[in-house]
Write a protein that holds these residues in place. Structure first.
Motif, mmCIF file in Angstrom:
data_model
loop_
_atom_site.group_PDB
_atom_site.id
_atom_site.type_symbol
_atom_site.label_atom_id
_atom_site.label_comp_id
_atom_site.label_asym_id
_atom_site.label_seq_id
_atom_site.Cartn_x
_atom_site.Cartn_y
_atom_site.Cartn_z
ATOM 1 N N ASP A 39 76.010 96.451 19.918
ATOM 2 C CA ASP A 39 74.626 96.413 19.436
ATOM 3 C C ASP A 39 74.102 97.822 19.211
ATOM 4 O OD1 ASP A 39 74.454 93.618 19.589
ATOM 5 O OD2 ASP A 39 73.726 93.666 21.665
ATOM 6 N N TRP A 40 74.404 98.706 20.142
ATOM 7 C CA TRP A 40 73.963 100.099 20.033
ATOM 8 C C TRP A 40 74.670 100.796 18.881
ATOM 9 C CZ3 TRP A 40 70.562 103.681 21.811
ATOM 10 C CH2 TRP A 40 70.874 105.022 21.598
ATOM 11 N N GLN A 41 75.996 100.722 18.858
ATOM 12 C CA GLN A 41 76.770 101.513 17.912
ATOM 13 C C GLN A 41 76.567 101.081 16.469
ATOM 14 O OE1 GLN A 41 78.503 104.118 19.481
ATOM 15 N NE2 GLN A 41 78.277 104.887 17.390
ATOM 16 N N THR A 42 76.426 99.775 16.251
ATOM 17 C CA THR A 42 76.222 99.280 14.890
ATOM 18 C C THR A 42 74.953 99.853 14.277
ATOM 19 O OG1 THR A 42 77.413 97.221 15.310
ATOM 20 C CG2 THR A 42 75.840 97.213 13.489
ATOM 21 N N VAL A 43 73.886 99.882 15.057
ATOM 22 C CA VAL A 43 72.608 100.404 14.561
ATOM 23 C C VAL A 43 72.667 101.914 14.359
ATOM 24 C CG1 VAL A 43 70.167 100.717 15.148
ATOM 25 C CG2 VAL A 43 71.272 98.508 15.517
ATOM 26 N N ILE A 44 73.253 102.633 15.298
ATOM 27 C CA ILE A 44 73.366 104.087 15.163
ATOM 28 C C ILE A 44 74.263 104.451 13.978
ATOM 29 C CG2 ILE A 44 74.189 106.199 16.266
ATOM 30 C CD1 ILE A 44 71.561 105.110 17.421
ATOM 31 N N ASP A 45 75.371 103.735 13.823
ATOM 32 C CA ASP A 45 76.311 104.037 12.735
ATOM 33 C C ASP A 45 75.664 103.887 11.366
ATOM 34 O OD1 ASP A 45 78.338 104.636 14.480
ATOM 35 O OD2 ASP A 45 79.418 102.747 14.222
ATOM 36 N N THR A 46 74.817 102.883 11.219
ATOM 37 C CA THR A 46 74.174 102.655 9.924
ATOM 38 C C THR A 46 72.928 103.521 9.748
ATOM 39 O OG1 THR A 46 74.956 100.363 9.886
ATOM 40 C CG2 THR A 46 73.150 100.918 8.405
ATOM 41 N N ASN A 47 71.994 103.398 10.671
ATOM 42 C CA ASN A 47 70.681 104.018 10.485
ATOM 43 C C ASN A 47 70.695 105.530 10.595
ATOM 44 O OD1 ASN A 47 70.095 101.301 10.531
ATOM 45 N ND2 ASN A 47 68.634 101.413 12.219
ATOM 46 N N LEU A 48 71.551 106.055 11.438
ATOM 47 C CA LEU A 48 71.589 107.504 11.644
ATOM 48 C C LEU A 48 72.809 108.147 10.984
ATOM 49 C CD1 LEU A 48 70.471 110.079 12.855
ATOM 50 C CD2 LEU A 48 71.591 109.481 15.022
ATOM 51 N N THR A 49 74.008 107.732 11.394
ATOM 52 C CA THR A 49 75.211 108.362 10.837
ATOM 53 C C THR A 49 75.366 108.055 9.359
ATOM 54 O OG1 THR A 49 76.239 108.104 13.020
ATOM 55 C CG2 THR A 49 77.673 108.715 11.184
ATOM 56 N N GLY A 50 75.051 106.825 8.953
ATOM 57 C CA GLY A 50 75.121 106.481 7.535
ATOM 58 C C GLY A 50 74.153 107.312 6.710
ATOM 59 N N THR A 51 72.948 107.504 7.226
ATOM 60 C CA THR A 51 71.974 108.350 6.537
ATOM 61 C C THR A 51 72.482 109.774 6.431
ATOM 62 O OG1 THR A 51 70.109 106.976 7.236
ATOM 63 C CG2 THR A 51 69.632 109.265 6.652
#
Length: 239
Positions: free
Chosen positions: A96-108
């Motif tokens: 749950d944590w990593q999916t959101v960080i990977d998209t919202n932060l790292t993806g950006t």
């Protein structure tokens, strides 16, 4: 609406629905050449649609190559693509944590990095990161989401210090409670509670957000950088 000095190329990530779709339409209607990435669904008429998962650097590079071939180098980037995995801390899994960080932060980060070099060469660029009122207010059940959105403020301000002399700006728009498909599934009691908390007395519209982004993307807004612009009816009071 501020004038567009020329038909600049805009990329909106996550442009198939909600706020992203409204922003793509607003830029199109204002005379920009617009591309939008999406993972499912489609994009508005008159917008170049490019399928892209921003957690995959290869797909990001391919998307930019397609846009550059069809429209030209990206001059305005609106980093909007994001996901949620809401649950309370004690129930939140690593996934749950990593999916959101990977998209919202790292993806950006990946999208911004790919866009920045051509902007620096051209000595013009507008980067707008779409955050959220919960970035600075916090929200129960959204530790992953609020953390990812708060980090975008640091990203924009660091970008401002790195790229400012090249006429590249980086700003954050922080929407509040906006009427979208995502919020339409909430119960009436929840929506009524938000209305009571919002000084404007209403939920925001996707057009409210789109107009703010258009302002920051305009050629005339070149002396605004590193700013956080709340679009929340006063809910966050600048926080």
């Amino acid at each position: 609406m501020l004038p567009v000095t020329e038909s600049r190329v805009v990329l909106v990530t996550g442009g198939s629905k909600g706020i992203g779709r409204a922003m793509a339409e607003a830029f199109r209607d204002a005379g920009y050449r617009v591309a939008a990435t999406y993972r499912s669904g489609g994009v508005p008429d008159g917008v170049l649609g490019v399928t892209c998962d921003i957690t995959d650097q290869g797909q990001v590079d391919q998307a930019f190559e397609t846009i550059e071939k069809e429209l030209g180098p990206v001059e305005v980037l609106v980093a909007n693509a994001g996901v949620t995995r809401d649950t309370l801390l004690m129930r939140m899994s690593d996934d749950d944590w990593q999916t959101v960080i990977d998209t919202n932060l790292t993806g950006t980060f990946r999208v911004v990095r790919r866009a920045a070099r051509p902007m620096m060469r051209a000595r013009f660029g507008r980067i707008v990161l779409i955050s959220s009122v919960v970035a600075l207010l916090g929200s129960p059940g959204q530790i992953n989401y609020s953390s990812s959105k708060a980090a975008l403020v640091g990203m924009a301000r660091s970008l401002t210090r790195e790229l400012g002399t090249r006429n590249v700006t980086a700003n954050v728009v922080a929407p509040g409670f906006i009427e979208t498909d995502m919020t339409s599934v909430l119960g009436e009691d929840t929506i009524a509670d938000y209305r009571k908390r919002i000084p404007a007395g209403r939920l925001g519209s996707v057009d409210d957000v789109a107009r703010a982004v258009l302002f920051l993307a305009n050629d005339s807004s070149g002396y605004i950088s590193g700013a956080v612009l709340p679009v929340d009816g006063g809910l966050g009071m600048g926080h």
